[in-house]
Design an enzyme around this catalytic site. Structure first.
Site, mmCIF file in Angstrom:
data_model
loop_
_atom_site.group_PDB
_atom_site.id
_atom_site.type_symbol
_atom_site.label_atom_id
_atom_site.label_comp_id
_atom_site.label_asym_id
_atom_site.label_seq_id
_atom_site.Cartn_x
_atom_site.Cartn_y
_atom_site.Cartn_z
ATOM 1 N N ALA A 15 0.801 -1.222 0.000
ATOM 2 C CA ALA A 15 0.000 0.000 0.000
ATOM 3 C C ALA A 15 0.833 1.270 0.000
ATOM 4 C CB ALA A 15 -0.948 -0.002 1.189
ATOM 5 N N GLU A 16 1.977 1.252 0.632
ATOM 6 C CA GLU A 16 2.755 2.480 0.763
ATOM 7 C C GLU A 16 4.232 2.144 0.692
ATOM 8 O OE1 GLU A 16 3.788 4.971 4.670
ATOM 9 O OE2 GLU A 16 1.659 4.792 4.238
ATOM 10 N N SER A 17 4.929 2.680 -0.262
ATOM 11 C CA SER A 17 6.366 2.430 -0.321
ATOM 12 C C SER A 17 7.097 3.753 -0.512
ATOM 13 C CB SER A 17 6.713 1.463 -1.457
ATOM 14 O OG SER A 17 6.416 2.036 -2.705
#
Length: 193
Positions: A15-17
Site C-alpha cells: 500500500a505504501e512504499s
C-alpha cells in the site's frame, strides 16, 4: 469437518512504499480472524520473500513500517563460507526472535575446499543452540544454491563445530531434494523395559 480459520494474513504490504537511501520501506499489517495483531514473524518473512522473489526489487534490504516499529528484512547470504564458519552467534537473541524456529546462514564455499557452499543452523528454541548437520535446513538451501550455481548436484559443508558433508541432488521435476551422507555407529546398547 469444520474449516479451521487462518491464524494470520498479511494485507497492505504494497500500500505504501518510499525510498530511504537504497532500502525500500513498505507498510505491513497483520490480522487474526477477529482483530489486528502487533507482530507476526512468519507473515513478515512471507511478505519479504514475496517481495524479493517478485523481481521488482533490486535491493537486498526491505524495511516494514509496522505497529511494532520498523522491521528490517535482509537476504541472508554471507560473502564467503569462511564468514559462515567464523560466525559467533548470539543464541539469546536468536531465541527471542518472534516467529522464528531458527536461523540458517550460508555462503559460497572457498574454491579450494571442494564444496559448493557452507551453512550453519542455529535453533536454541528447540534446546539445541546449533544443529550439527541438519537435513531439513539443506532441503531449504538446495533450490537456492542449485539455481545460483546452475547445477542440480551440489556438495554442502555444514560448518558446525562437529561439521558434516551433505551430497545433495535437486529433482526439480518431482519437487524433491535428495540428501546423501555418511553415518558412523558410536555406541550400541540394550534398553530393558
Amino acid at each position: 469437518m469444520a474449516k479451521r480459520p487462518v491464524k494470520y494474513s498479511v494485507v497492505d504490504a504494497f500500500a505504501e512504499s518510499a525510498f530511504k537511501g537504497t532500502q525500500l520501506r513498505f507498510r505491513l499489517r497483520w490480522f487474526s480472524p477477529v482483530n489486528e495483531v502487533k507482530l507476526c514473524g512468519h507473515a513478515t518473512l512471507a511478505a519479504a520473500h514475496t517481495l524479493f522473489k517478485s523481481g521488482s526489487i533490486s535491493s537486498d534490504v526491505i524495511e516494514f513500517l509496522t505497529l511494532s516499529g520498523i522491521l528490517t528484512a535482509k537476504k541472508v547470504v554471507l560473502p564467503s563460507g569462511n564468514t559462515v564458519a567464523d560466525l559467533q552467534p548470539h543464541f539469546d537473541a536468536i531465541e527471542k526472535c518472534p516467529g522464528s524456529m531458527g536461523v540458517i546462514v550460508t555462503g559460497i564455499a572457498p574454491r579450494e575446499s571442494g564444496y559448493d557452499f557452507y551453512s550453519r543452523f542455529f535453533c536454541p528454541k528447540f534446546g539445541v543452540n546449533e544443529d550439527h548437520v541438519c537435513g531439513s535446513a539443506h532441503c531449504a538451501l538446495a533450490p537456492y544454491w542449485c539455481k545460483k550455481l546452475g547445477k542440480c548436484d551440489v556438495v554442502a559443508y555444514q560448518a558446525s563445530p562437529r561439521g558434516g558433508i551433505l551430497y545433495i541432488h535437486l529433482d526439480e521435476q518431482n519437487q524433491r531434494v535428495l540428501l546423501r551422507g555418511k553415518a558412523v555407529t558410536v555406541m550400541e546398547g540394550t534398553v530393558l523395559v
